[in-house]
Enzyme design. Structure first.
Site, short mmCIF file in Angstrom:
data_model
loop_
_atom_site.label_atom_id
_atom_site.label_comp_id
_atom_site.label_asym_id
_atom_site.label_seq_id
_atom_site.Cartn_x
_atom_site.Cartn_y
_atom_site.Cartn_z
N HIS A 1 3.98 -1.92 3.25
CA HIS A 1 3.92 -0.55 2.74
C HIS A 1 5.26 -0.16 2.12
CE1 HIS A 1 0.79 -0.95 5.80
NE2 HIS A 1 0.14 0.02 5.17
N ASP B 1 0.82 -1.21 0.00
CA ASP B 1 0.00 0.00 0.00
C ASP B 1 0.86 1.26 0.00
OD1 ASP B 1 -2.04 -1.80 0.28
OD2 ASP B 1 -2.74 -1.07 2.22
#
Length: 242
Positions: free
Chosen positions: A190, A46
């Site tokens: 991430h 993400d």
């Protein structure tokens, strides 16, 4: 007067955002959390693309022949189209993570829908492929997101490991990653540390922990696939059992 304003705003956030989030998560309403195929696992990222960390991540995935799914921020995709194109060209899947990294608790319906359409258009212009999947920032929903889920199936996760926090450390993160490796898992990491609440240098330890994991025999025995491949394998399995 100020107290009343605070109370009204708080009540609106609870009814518009927090309650739908709790209900959708609890009911798994139009949400994918895990696959059902033995030996397959989906690695997802993400908050990118990031001009420094994402190319290094792509190098790492290529080195170990791992396919992943990136839930990109639309505005960043527009800023770094060459990185998004590289993701696509190297066989990774691209999903959406809002046009800006803002919680859905604070986005009104017209702006949320418009932002996703804008993000989808940007990704399609870069790759030639329109994104299918959506993951809301922080996993936050609102009253409007169920309507969007008809168009963009939502992908959550089996494991979220806190890799945005440098205090976790690479060793602890590696341990959490190792414990998350199981059939059908959807793991979220991430590749950018510039979003609200994240530590800017956190992706550095994520890269280290991930490479340690991918070197291990347990990881080598798994098939690291995209979300589409994971879910298609599950669907094919169900069809073959009929």
């Amino acid at each position: 007067m100020l107290l009343w304003i605070v109370l009204v705003v708080g009540a609106m956030i609870i009814l518009y955002g927090i309650v739908p989030t709790v209900l959708i998560r609890k009911a798994n309403f139009r949400v994918y959390r895990k696959g059902a195929s033995p030996g397959m696992i989906a690695l997802t990222f993400d908050d990118g693309p990031d001009p420094y960390y994402t190319p290094r991540l792509l190098d790492l995935l290529k080195k170990y022949q791992v396919k992943a799914t990136f839930f990109v921020v639309g505005k960043k995709a527009k800023q770094y189209p060459s990185i998004v194109k590289r993701m696509h060209d190297e066989g990774h899947e691209i999903g959406m993570h809002n046009y800006r990294h803002i919680s859905n608790w604070f986005i009104f319906p017209p702006f949320l829908g418009k932002g996703l359409r804008k993000s989808a258009n940007i990704i399609e212009q870069i790759t030639g492929t329109r994104p299918i999947y959506y993951r809301p920032p922080w996993g936050h929903f609102n009253l409007f997101t169920p309507f969007l889920q008809k168009k963009y199936p939502t992908v959550m996760w089996t494991a979220i490991l806190g890799d945005w926090n440098v205090k976790v450390g690479a060793l602890e993160l590696h341990k959490r990653l190792k414990n998350s490796v199981e059939d059908g898992a959807i793991i979220v990491l991430h590749d950018s540390g510039t979003t609200f609440g994240a530590d800017e240098l956190a992706p550095e330890q994520m890269l280290a922990a991930l490479e340690w994991l991918l070197k291990e025999e347990k990881a080598k025995k798994m098939r690291w696939v995209t979300i589409t491949d994971l879910l298609n394998a599950q669907t094919n399995k169900q069809i073959s059992s009929i």
